[in-house]
Design an enzyme around this catalytic site. Sequence first.
Site, PDB file in Angstrom:
ATOM      1  N   CYS A   1      -5.103 -16.544 -15.477  1.00 47.69           N
ATOM      2  CA  CYS A   1      -5.087 -16.193 -13.489  1.00 47.69           C
ATOM      3  C   CYS A   1      -4.644 -15.271 -13.525  1.00 47.69           C
ATOM      4  CB  CYS A   1      -4.326 -17.935 -13.154  1.00 47.69           C
ATOM      5  SG  CYS A   1      -4.402 -17.404 -12.069  1.00 47.69           S
TER       6      CYS A   1
ATOM      7  N   CYS B   1      -1.965 -15.882 -10.300  1.00 48.79           N
ATOM      8  CA  CYS B   1      -0.695 -16.851 -10.973  1.00 48.79           C
ATOM      9  C   CYS B   1      -0.085 -15.847 -11.898  1.00 48.79           C
ATOM     10  CB  CYS B   1      -1.597 -17.447 -11.740  1.00 48.79           C
ATOM     11  SG  CYS B   1      -2.678 -18.549 -11.368  1.00 48.79           S
ATOM     12  N   ASP B   2      -0.251 -14.938 -12.853  1.00 47.78           N
ATOM     13  CA  ASP B   2       0.573 -14.834 -13.721  1.00 47.78           C
ATOM     14  C   ASP B   2       1.252 -12.804 -13.587  1.00 47.78           C
ATOM     15  OD1 ASP B   2       1.169 -17.300 -15.043  1.00 47.78           O
ATOM     16  OD2 ASP B   2      -0.726 -17.274 -16.575  1.00 47.78           O
TER      17      ASP B   2
END
Length: 311
Positions: free
Chosen positions: A134, A137-138
């Site tokens: 992701c 997200c990261d």
Amino acid sequence: MENIYDVIILGGGPGGLSAGLYAGRSRLKTLLIEKAFDGGQIATTAEIENYPGQMEHDSGPSLIERMSAQTVKFGIDKVYETVEEVQLDGPIKTIKTSENTYQSKTVIIATGANPRPIGCPGEKELIGKGVSYCATCDGAFFEDLEVYVIGGGDTAVEEGVYLTRFARKVTIVHRRDELRAAKYLQEHAFANPKIDFMWNSVVVDVKGDEIVEGMTVEDTKTGERREILADEEDGTFGIFVFVGFVPNSGLYEGQITMEGGYIVTDEDMKTNIDGVFAVGDIRVKTLRQVVTAAADGAIAATMADKYISGH
Ligand code: NAP
């Protein structure tokens, strides 16, 4: 019959939310069950460019927030529980979650798909320690570091471009010498000076103790292997895996007709079981997009209404 729902929708991605919207507007007694958070894959997508009417530079989560609010406005019930067992045969279907048992005249399956892992040694152990599925997200963890994106489809290329906001360099590692991604996305990637390509290459292992420190890449033509190690100063690099999805259909095995784990439907989203419909990425289809999932949801809810009223 008062506790029996007309429609139970499994999954709160674009297909499920759209089904909820249409079922709610038809005044069907509807329950949507979502495991974690609304949105499915879209909840972790940085930018949606091809949903009709989408605002420019609007994110996946923002689109989903509006979809969720619109669905709930039409009066459906919604719970956040994990479905553990389904019994789909007969006129009344039973859905058991970790907390409750629900019954319904119809079920719309919208449980989508999960990211497919590479499946090589070291990958699983280093999830969250350099290996990610992701970018939204990261991505920010890789500010000014190097990042390798694995895959050559729409997701890999789109998320690769997004990752250039953070990473100093993004290398797309693809198993062939031609991308699968849409031409428009390819043009973006080829024009981006921060993006490099490693063609005809697959990752065969990921190394590192507490964090990703290296990986081995194999040439799919020659079989030659080479080790990629983190820059000494950086100590690590990111590996973002986007090699497709695996349908989330294990719960329905033995009950519903599937092909390669995907549920077979007709064009009215009907499965082989009366009163059971499937929508979005979990069904056999050619184009898996937000717009097609939303369209599937609208059709399934309309057909569920017809099934219940006997028309
Ligand atoms: P995908 O289209 O299935 O592409 C997967 C990519 O990973 C392919 O390039 C494939 O290589 C490669 N791959 C598969 N297994 C691999 C393995 N074991 N090792 C290395 N590489 C592997 O998946 P996706 O890109 O996630 O897209 C999924 C669906 O969502 C598609 O229908 C796509 O159109 C849609 N989508 C659309 C958008 C958009 O419209 N903006 C954005 C994201 C996703 P090969 O090419 O050699 O098969």
